[in-house]
Design a protein around this motif. Structure first.
Motif, mmCIF file in Angstrom:
data_model
loop_
_atom_site.group_PDB
_atom_site.id
_atom_site.type_symbol
_atom_site.label_atom_id
_atom_site.label_comp_id
_atom_site.label_asym_id
_atom_site.label_seq_id
_atom_site.Cartn_x
_atom_site.Cartn_y
_atom_site.Cartn_z
ATOM 1 N N TYR A 389 13.460 -26.558 -5.703
ATOM 2 C CA TYR A 389 14.816 -26.316 -6.548
ATOM 3 C C TYR A 389 14.612 -27.668 -7.498
ATOM 4 O O TYR A 389 15.049 -27.356 -8.846
ATOM 5 C CB TYR A 389 15.958 -26.355 -5.641
ATOM 6 C CG TYR A 389 17.274 -26.538 -6.519
ATOM 7 C CD1 TYR A 389 17.756 -25.476 -7.218
ATOM 8 C CD2 TYR A 389 17.901 -27.734 -6.379
ATOM 9 C CE1 TYR A 389 18.791 -25.691 -7.973
ATOM 10 C CE2 TYR A 389 19.168 -27.952 -6.929
ATOM 11 C CZ TYR A 389 19.666 -26.897 -7.855
ATOM 12 O OH TYR A 389 20.762 -27.025 -8.585
ATOM 13 N N LYS A 393 14.762 -27.518 -11.765
ATOM 14 C CA LYS A 393 15.950 -28.319 -12.458
ATOM 15 C C LYS A 393 15.571 -29.304 -13.231
ATOM 16 O O LYS A 393 15.945 -29.491 -14.475
ATOM 17 C CB LYS A 393 16.845 -28.927 -11.297
ATOM 18 C CG LYS A 393 18.204 -29.398 -12.100
ATOM 19 C CD LYS A 393 19.171 -29.975 -10.688
ATOM 20 C CE LYS A 393 18.713 -30.933 -10.065
ATOM 21 N NZ LYS A 393 19.537 -31.591 -8.998
ATOM 22 N N ARG A 430 23.134 -22.332 -6.371
ATOM 23 C CA ARG A 430 22.047 -23.141 -6.910
ATOM 24 C C ARG A 430 21.384 -22.241 -8.424
ATOM 25 O O ARG A 430 21.399 -22.808 -9.484
ATOM 26 C CB ARG A 430 20.838 -23.642 -6.122
ATOM 27 C CG ARG A 430 21.247 -24.653 -5.073
ATOM 28 C CD ARG A 430 20.027 -24.817 -4.355
ATOM 29 N NE ARG A 430 20.220 -26.185 -3.525
ATOM 30 C CZ ARG A 430 19.195 -26.526 -2.728
ATOM 31 N NH1 ARG A 430 18.050 -25.819 -2.369
ATOM 32 N NH2 ARG A 430 19.675 -27.569 -1.978
ATOM 33 N N LYS A 433 23.812 -22.800 -11.101
ATOM 34 C CA LYS A 433 23.501 -24.101 -12.020
ATOM 35 C C LYS A 433 22.460 -23.788 -12.895
ATOM 36 O O LYS A 433 22.515 -24.364 -13.821
ATOM 37 C CB LYS A 433 23.546 -25.151 -10.797
ATOM 38 C CG LYS A 433 24.707 -25.472 -10.166
ATOM 39 C CD LYS A 433 24.540 -26.372 -9.179
ATOM 40 C CE LYS A 433 25.563 -26.927 -8.353
ATOM 41 N NZ LYS A 433 25.598 -27.904 -7.381
ATOM 42 N N LEU A 434 21.311 -23.503 -12.235
ATOM 43 C CA LEU A 434 20.221 -23.292 -13.148
ATOM 44 C C LEU A 434 20.368 -22.210 -14.311
ATOM 45 O O LEU A 434 19.821 -22.676 -15.590
ATOM 46 C CB LEU A 434 18.987 -22.545 -12.097
ATOM 47 C CG LEU A 434 18.569 -23.639 -11.141
ATOM 48 C CD1 LEU A 434 17.430 -23.002 -10.223
ATOM 49 C CD2 LEU A 434 18.033 -24.996 -11.575
ATOM 50 N N ARG A 437 22.014 -24.096 -16.927
ATOM 51 C CA ARG A 437 21.177 -25.165 -17.693
ATOM 52 C C ARG A 437 20.199 -24.518 -18.754
ATOM 53 O O ARG A 437 19.911 -24.908 -19.688
ATOM 54 C CB ARG A 437 20.505 -26.040 -16.557
ATOM 55 C CG ARG A 437 19.967 -27.146 -17.125
ATOM 56 C CD ARG A 437 20.775 -28.002 -17.611
ATOM 57 N NE ARG A 437 20.428 -29.393 -18.011
ATOM 58 C CZ ARG A 437 20.909 -30.273 -18.761
ATOM 59 N NH1 ARG A 437 21.927 -30.000 -19.474
ATOM 60 N NH2 ARG A 437 20.741 -31.450 -18.955
#
Length: 445
Positions: A389, A393, A430, A433-434, A437
């Motif tokens: 992860y 990121k 998670r 969040k990715l 981004r």
């Protein structure tokens, strides 16, 4: 142990039945099974041994009888009851078109080889060429005349993974067989891979939050499934011998000799000699090709009895069991004390079912360490490894800052989206969040 006369009748009858068959693994296995009145687990390995020893029919009954006798005794095969071994080899006449009862599954109805050719929109000559029941793929020199393309993928063990990818027409035919026949036949409930409605996440979920996780690996999983076993599967589904023989030819393959020589020389320095020999022997005889659309489903069906026996063993041992392709996983607190005994029993069962455990690839992880199943962390909930992860990121951060081209992501947008979707399937927080981004990346830079 049975008396000597029963061994004599068994080996003589097997040799006579094999010599009466067309000299191919499926044909030899069919006649031997007809003589026995059953298809025992040791028959396929015996047929593989015999057809590997003799590329052509030996013609010498006594010589073949000795080869069979030595193999059965060395492998401590328990012969069938004396009455079965004493039955003379009675075979169906070649013109007898009696068919086994139809299976309970809604598989395609194919009553004859011409029917199969019509269903596949092939002439009988084209069907014979693509089925390659004479294993011409092994010796043909011109790549244009082959039905498969080959590639060797390096592995850390030193022995490459041999990919056998069918060419376009054969691939379409295998997809038809998968869609019209194999997709209608359920695998064992312990099989989590290549099965509709199940996935690697389901495989990992079986072993989440357990005190100990034991992972074992089957060596040469697809290559270990011989054409004889595939033939038996199609007959079990209700197809006549001639149709089952053609379907077996369409879904199995032999690797050309010179292709194997290149693979063997590449792996010679680092691969164990026994493993290299075993793989070479398997690839030299008709087997499930790794890369064929039908191979995963057929491998699951060939491993049905393996799964059933291992599931029973797990229940008796008070642990859980599931399989994803060649990955065998057991979990439970009792493993910490008895995992070596369990591994030995699994190895015996696997050998009895025609498979071999991959030596040196067994791992036991307790809850005090990071437990992984097929790359998924299972200590608490199925999750992506933290370092994986963090790397993803960082890639997204740098792509936002410097542009995707600077990170080598030009033309790889779909690949990056797939990696993010994988994380989101295991850990939605998670994944979100990715995704946020990812949305900040300027793909025009």
């Amino acid at each position: 142990m049975y008396e000597h006369v029963d061994w004599d009748r068994l080996t003589f009858g097997l040799a006579r039945a094999m010599l009466a068959a067309p000299w191919s693994a499926p044909g030899v296995a069919e006649e031997a099974a007809a003589f026995l009145g059953q298809w025992p687990a040791w028959l396929d390995p015996l047929v593989l041994h015999v057809t590997s020893a003799y590329r052509r029919s030996p013609g010498d009954l006594r010589a073949l009888e000795r080869v069979i006798s030595v193999y059965l005794r060395e492998h401590r095969v328990e012969p069938p009851p004396p009455a079965a071994a004493a039955v003379p080899a009675v075979r169906r006449p070649r013109g007898d078109h009696s068919r086994p009862p139809r299976s309970e599954w809604r598989t395609a109805a194919i009553d004859s080889v011409p029917d199969l050719a019509d269903a596949l929109e092939l002439s009988l000559g084209q069907l014979a060429w693509l089925a390659d029941v004479r294993s011409l793929e092994r010796t043909v020199a011109d790549e244009r005349l082959r039905n498969y393309r080959y590639a060797a993928v390096p592995r850390r063990s030193g022995l490459p993974r041999v990919i056998e990818a069918p060419k376009l027409r054969l691939k379409e035919i295998q997809r038809w067989i998968l869609r019209e026949i194999l997709d209608h036949v359920p695998a064992h409930e312990a099989a989590q891979g290549f099965t509709r409605g199940r996935s690697v996440i389901d495989h990992a979920a079986v072993h989440t939050g357990r005190h100990a996780v034991l992972r074992l690996d089957l060596a040469d999983f697809f290559a270990s499934v011989s054409a004889g076993r595939v033939f038996g599967i199609f007959q079990t589904l209700g197809y006549r011998a001639a149709v089952a023989h053609a379907l077996t030819g369409l879904t199995t393959n032999v690797v050309p000799q010179h292709v194997w020589e290149v693979v063997r020389r590449t792996a010679a320095a680092s691969a164990p000699v026994p493993a290299t020999f075993r793989l070479g022997r398997a690839l030299a005889t008709p087997h499930l090709p790794q890369g064929g659309p039908t191979s995963p489903a057929l491998a699951n069906l060939a491993a049905f009895r393996l799964d059933r026996r291992l599931a029973g063993l797990a229940t008796a041992a008070g642990v859980r069991y599931s399989r994803y392709a060649d990955d065998l996983t057991f979990s439970g607190g009792r493993l910490r004390r008895s995992w070596t005994n369990l591994e030995a029993l699994v190895g015996e069962i696997a050998r009895d079912e025609g498979f071999v455990l991959n030596a040196g690839k067994s791992t036991l992880r307790t809850a005090a360490t990071r437990q992984q199943v097929c790359g998924i962390v299972v200590n608490a909930t199925p999750n992506v490894p933290r370092d994986e992860y963090d790397r993803l990121k960082a890639v997204l951060h740098n792509a936002v800052r410097d542009g995707p081209a600077a990170q080598g992501l030009a033309g790889r947008r779909a690949h990056l989206e797939g990696r993010i979707a994988w994380v989101a399937s295991l850990n939605p927080a998670r994944g979100e969040k990715l995704k946020r981004r990812f949305a900040e990346i300027d793909w025009t830079r």
